[in-house]
Design a protein around this motif. Structure first.
Motif, PDB file in Angstrom:
ATOM      1  N   PRO A 107      -8.166  11.870   3.711  1.00  0.00           N
ATOM      2  CA  PRO A 107      -7.416  11.474   4.907  1.00  0.00           C
ATOM      3  C   PRO A 107      -7.843  12.224   6.154  1.00  0.00           C
ATOM      4  CG  PRO A 107      -6.087  12.956   3.607  1.00  0.00           C
ATOM      5  CD  PRO A 107      -7.334  12.715   2.822  1.00  0.00           C
ATOM      6  N   THR A 108      -9.133  12.260   6.413  1.00  0.00           N
ATOM      7  CA  THR A 108      -9.675  13.007   7.557  1.00  0.00           C
ATOM      8  C   THR A 108     -10.411  12.083   8.520  1.00  0.00           C
ATOM      9  OG1 THR A 108     -11.661  13.523   6.276  1.00  0.00           O
ATOM     10  CG2 THR A 108      -9.882  15.164   6.267  1.00  0.00           C
ATOM     11  N   TYR A 109     -10.072  10.792   8.476  1.00  0.00           N
ATOM     12  CA  TYR A 109     -10.701   9.841   9.373  1.00  0.00           C
ATOM     13  C   TYR A 109     -10.331  10.140  10.824  1.00  0.00           C
ATOM     14  CZ  TYR A 109     -12.073   6.742   5.504  1.00  0.00           C
ATOM     15  OH  TYR A 109     -12.651   6.201   4.381  1.00  0.00           O
ATOM     16  N   ASP A 110     -11.198   9.745  11.741  1.00  0.00           N
ATOM     17  CA  ASP A 110     -10.970  10.046  13.159  1.00  0.00           C
ATOM     18  C   ASP A 110      -9.884   9.182  13.786  1.00  0.00           C
ATOM     19  OD1 ASP A 110     -14.420  10.848  14.121  1.00  0.00           O
ATOM     20  OD2 ASP A 110     -12.798  12.079  13.314  1.00  0.00           O
ATOM     21  N   TYR A 111      -9.828   7.906  13.429  1.00  0.00           N
ATOM     22  CA  TYR A 111      -8.926   6.975  14.108  1.00  0.00           C
ATOM     23  C   TYR A 111      -7.957   6.371  13.105  1.00  0.00           C
ATOM     24  CZ  TYR A 111     -12.667   7.421  17.506  1.00  0.00           C
ATOM     25  OH  TYR A 111     -13.597   7.926  18.360  1.00  0.00           O
ATOM     26  N   TRP A 112      -6.693   6.266  13.525  1.00  0.00           N
ATOM     27  CA  TRP A 112      -5.635   5.791  12.633  1.00  0.00           C
ATOM     28  C   TRP A 112      -4.775   4.751  13.329  1.00  0.00           C
ATOM     29  CZ3 TRP A 112      -4.784   7.462   7.591  1.00  0.00           C
ATOM     30  CH2 TRP A 112      -5.588   8.519   7.170  1.00  0.00           C
ATOM     31  N   GLY A 113      -4.279   3.793  12.537  1.00  0.00           N
ATOM     32  CA  GLY A 113      -3.274   2.874  13.039  1.00  0.00           C
ATOM     33  C   GLY A 113      -1.891   3.461  12.885  1.00  0.00           C
ATOM     34  N   GLN A 114      -0.875   2.683  13.295  1.00  0.00           N
ATOM     35  CA  GLN A 114       0.506   3.156  13.268  1.00  0.00           C
ATOM     36  C   GLN A 114       1.189   2.895  11.931  1.00  0.00           C
ATOM     37  OE1 GLN A 114       2.050   4.962  15.772  1.00  0.00           O
ATOM     38  NE2 GLN A 114      -0.091   5.068  16.363  1.00  0.00           N
ATOM     39  N   GLY A 115       0.597   2.043  11.114  1.00  0.00           N
ATOM     40  CA  GLY A 115       1.150   1.799   9.790  1.00  0.00           C
ATOM     41  C   GLY A 115       1.996   0.541   9.710  1.00  0.00           C
ATOM     42  N   THR A 116       2.081   0.005   8.496  1.00  0.00           N
ATOM     43  CA  THR A 116       2.932  -1.144   8.220  1.00  0.00           C
ATOM     44  C   THR A 116       3.658  -0.880   6.898  1.00  0.00           C
ATOM     45  OG1 THR A 116       2.980  -3.566   7.977  1.00  0.00           O
ATOM     46  CG2 THR A 116       1.079  -2.434   7.035  1.00  0.00           C
ATOM     47  N   GLN A 117       4.948  -1.197   6.882  1.00  0.00           N
ATOM     48  CA  GLN A 117       5.780  -0.900   5.718  1.00  0.00           C
ATOM     49  C   GLN A 117       5.587  -1.964   4.643  1.00  0.00           C
ATOM     50  OE1 GLN A 117       8.120   1.765   5.102  1.00  0.00           O
ATOM     51  NE2 GLN A 117       8.071   0.861   3.047  1.00  0.00           N
ATOM     52  N   VAL A 118       5.384  -1.494   3.417  1.00  0.00           N
ATOM     53  CA  VAL A 118       5.351  -2.371   2.251  1.00  0.00           C
ATOM     54  C   VAL A 118       6.449  -1.911   1.305  1.00  0.00           C
ATOM     55  CG1 VAL A 118       4.039  -3.057   0.207  1.00  0.00           C
ATOM     56  CG2 VAL A 118       2.898  -2.900   2.420  1.00  0.00           C
ATOM     57  N   THR A 119       7.341  -2.828   0.963  1.00  0.00           N
ATOM     58  CA  THR A 119       8.435  -2.517   0.056  1.00  0.00           C
ATOM     59  C   THR A 119       8.389  -3.484  -1.109  1.00  0.00           C
ATOM     60  OG1 THR A 119       9.808  -1.726   1.883  1.00  0.00           O
ATOM     61  CG2 THR A 119      10.929  -2.244  -0.191  1.00  0.00           C
ATOM     62  N   VAL A 120       8.309  -2.937  -2.315  1.00  0.00           N
ATOM     63  CA  VAL A 120       8.263  -3.750  -3.526  1.00  0.00           C
ATOM     64  C   VAL A 120       9.568  -3.519  -4.283  1.00  0.00           C
ATOM     65  CG1 VAL A 120       6.984  -4.344  -5.598  1.00  0.00           C
ATOM     66  CG2 VAL A 120       5.771  -3.430  -3.603  1.00  0.00           C
ATOM     67  N   SER A 121      10.396  -4.532  -4.290  1.00  0.00           N
ATOM     68  CA  SER A 121      11.721  -4.384  -4.882  1.00  0.00           C
ATOM     69  C   SER A 121      12.280  -5.745  -5.258  1.00  0.00           C
ATOM     70  CB  SER A 121      12.664  -3.690  -3.897  1.00  0.00           C
ATOM     71  OG  SER A 121      13.972  -3.647  -4.399  1.00  0.00           O
ATOM     72  N   SER A 122      13.072  -5.753  -6.315  1.00  0.00           N
ATOM     73  CA  SER A 122      13.747  -6.993  -6.707  1.00  0.00           C
ATOM     74  C   SER A 122      15.138  -7.066  -6.085  1.00  0.00           C
ATOM     75  CB  SER A 122      13.830  -7.095  -8.223  1.00  0.00           C
ATOM     76  OG  SER A 122      14.452  -5.941  -8.765  1.00  0.00           O
TER      77      SER A 122
END
Length: 122
Positions: A107-122
């Motif tokens: 996890p040492t990349y120079d550029y990052w996005g803000q992220g997106t939530q993934v939820t796996v649930s029944s």
């Protein structure tokens, strides 16, 4: 301004599928290695998958091997993560990252996005 934007997250039932997208603006992804990472509450950020600039080399964490597929469409300046057979333990915020150097799943990349939530649930 270099920017990465993730999309495609959401709520899915166990066994379901999602496709995440990572779109770049302000620069072309052609010469960048791209990694997908995830971070669950209370846990460290972990590498999920990465792809070389040419698309000819991919890496996967053991936990997702055989279920996730990374790909890139350089003409669209976008990288994808197809996630199948999702499990509750896949629940996390997923981030894409870019670097001119091959960082594999570190996890040492120079550029990052803000992220997106993934939820796996029944």
């Amino acid at each position: 301004q270099l920017q990465l934007v993730e999309s495609g997250g959401g709520l899915v039932q166990p066994g379901g599928s999602l496709r995440l997208s990572c779109a770049a603006s302000g620069f072309t992804l052609d010469y960048y290695y791209i990694g997908w990472f995830r971070q669950a509450p209370g846990k460290e950020r972990e590498g999920v998958s990465s792809i070389s600039a040419s698309g000819g080399r991919t890496y996967y964490a053991d936990s997702v091997k055989g279920r996730f597929t990374i790909s890139r469409h350089n003409a669209k300046n976008t990288v994808y993560l197809q996630m199948n057979s999702l499990k509750p333990e896949d629940t996390a915020v997923y981030y894409c990252a870019a670097d001119r150097v091959d960082k594999v799943l570190y996890p040492t990349y120079d550029y990052w996005g803000q992220g997106t939530q993934v939820t796996v649930s029944s």
